[in-house]
Design an enzyme around this catalytic site. Sequence first.
Site, PDB file in Angstrom:
ATOM      1  N   ARG A   1     -12.586   6.107  -1.014  1.00  0.00           N
ATOM      2  CA  ARG A   1     -11.653   5.204  -0.321  1.00  0.00           C
ATOM      3  C   ARG A   1     -12.037   3.770  -0.681  1.00  0.00           C
ATOM      4  O   ARG A   1     -13.208   3.396  -0.561  1.00  0.00           O
ATOM      5  CB  ARG A   1     -11.746   5.447   1.188  1.00  0.00           C
ATOM      6  CG  ARG A   1     -10.643   4.788   1.946  1.00  0.00           C
ATOM      7  CD  ARG A   1     -10.258   5.517   3.234  1.00  0.00           C
ATOM      8  NE  ARG A   1      -8.932   5.030   3.616  1.00  0.00           N
ATOM      9  CZ  ARG A   1      -7.793   5.593   3.205  1.00  0.00           C
ATOM     10  NH1 ARG A   1      -7.826   6.692   2.485  1.00  0.00           N
ATOM     11  NH2 ARG A   1      -6.621   5.088   3.520  1.00  0.00           N
TER      12      ARG A   1
ATOM     13  N   CYS B   1       0.828  -1.223   0.000  1.00  0.00           N
ATOM     14  CA  CYS B   1       0.000   0.000   0.000  1.00  0.00           C
ATOM     15  C   CYS B   1       0.855   1.262   0.000  1.00  0.00           C
ATOM     16  O   CYS B   1       1.465   1.580  -1.010  1.00  0.00           O
ATOM     17  CB  CYS B   1      -0.962  -0.062   1.174  1.00  0.00           C
ATOM     18  SG  CYS B   1      -2.373   0.995   0.925  1.00  0.00           S
TER      19      CYS B   1
ATOM     20  N   HIS C   1      -3.269  -5.663   2.234  1.00  0.00           N
ATOM     21  CA  HIS C   1      -2.901  -5.729   3.653  1.00  0.00           C
ATOM     22  C   HIS C   1      -3.440  -7.038   4.219  1.00  0.00           C
ATOM     23  O   HIS C   1      -3.980  -7.869   3.499  1.00  0.00           O
ATOM     24  CB  HIS C   1      -3.615  -4.596   4.415  1.00  0.00           C
ATOM     25  CG  HIS C   1      -3.003  -3.255   4.265  1.00  0.00           C
ATOM     26  ND1 HIS C   1      -1.817  -2.896   4.852  1.00  0.00           N
ATOM     27  CD2 HIS C   1      -3.444  -2.163   3.602  1.00  0.00           C
ATOM     28  CE1 HIS C   1      -1.562  -1.625   4.553  1.00  0.00           C
ATOM     29  NE2 HIS C   1      -2.530  -1.157   3.812  1.00  0.00           N
TER      30      HIS C   1
HETATM   31  N1  GLN Z   1      -2.169   6.810   2.524  1.00  0.00           N
HETATM   32  C1  GLN Z   1      -2.249   5.959   1.339  1.00  0.00           C
HETATM   33  C2  GLN Z   1      -3.657   5.917   0.734  1.00  0.00           C
HETATM   34  O1  GLN Z   1      -4.615   6.225   1.412  1.00  0.00           O
HETATM   35  C3  GLN Z   1      -1.825   4.542   1.722  1.00  0.00           C
HETATM   36  C4  GLN Z   1      -2.777   3.899   2.732  1.00  0.00           C
HETATM   37  C5  GLN Z   1      -2.256   2.588   3.257  1.00  0.00           C
HETATM   38  O2  GLN Z   1      -1.056   2.317   3.307  1.00  0.00           O
HETATM   39  N2  GLN Z   1      -3.197   1.710   3.717  1.00  0.00           N
HETATM   40  O3  GLN Z   1      -3.806   5.527  -0.422  1.00  0.00           O
END
Ligand code: GLN
Length: 244
Positions: free
Chosen positions: A130, A96, A195
């Site tokens: 998101r 990520c 993740h």
């Molecule tokens: N901050 C980055 C995003 O929102 C990565 C998020 C993360 O590592 N889960 O895309």
Amino acid sequence: MEERNLKISIAHLYPKLLNLYGDMGNIITLCKRCEWRGIQVEYDEINTGCSIEEHDLYFIGGGQDKQQLDVAEELYKHKAFLHEERDKGAVFLGICGGYQLFGHYYQPFDNDKLLGISLIDAYTVAGKKRFIGNVTVETDFLSPKTLVGFENHSGLTYVQGDTKPLGKIIVGCGNNGQDMSEGGRYKNVFGTYLHGSLLPKNPHFADYLIELALEKRYGKKINLAKLDDTLELRTHNSLVGKAY
Ligand code: GLN
């Protein structure tokens, strides 16, 4: 070569800043799957201000935009060295936020552009939505073909040139929710949004990375002895195709 005399070195990049949703589980899986085979692991945490020495495998986890800002400045200082490592066959796994920094840049919504280290030909821009949920990916280099995990990001990543996706999205959004791609790979550099953590329920990918790290260290293909992955693969298979 007898597995008992084998060794790999793992550098964990900035775990105090980038380590979301159980990303440490990837390190634990790599170390355990080596230990169960009698392969020695030299594990080093690389934190802010540390120098980075040569390792066989480099891991970096995910994080919020703020932590990515701190890591980006630090990581950029090691760009030339990490390019040399990549070109010598070292293995990289970025999750990520760490994955985003493997590319050319990450453009958050409310911050200046974060320069990445261009280990892969990719870039990331902040999206309005998101992406949160379970993910199933179909690869063309693993057996079983699938990877399962959990995504939580607003960044939209686009891979290009010689950098190819890790695989095709079966369930979830992946790189950008548009081109059905997930992750990116160039040479032995792997980035993914998965993740969860990723490797405990994808033991075949963990072993794939360990074999690449051994090949980098010893200069030849070393096939790992099989482990009893009944439980791991039962978990993996229970998640394939599951959205919720
Ligand atoms: N901050 C980055 C995003 O929102 C990565 C998020 C993360 O590592 N889960 O895309």
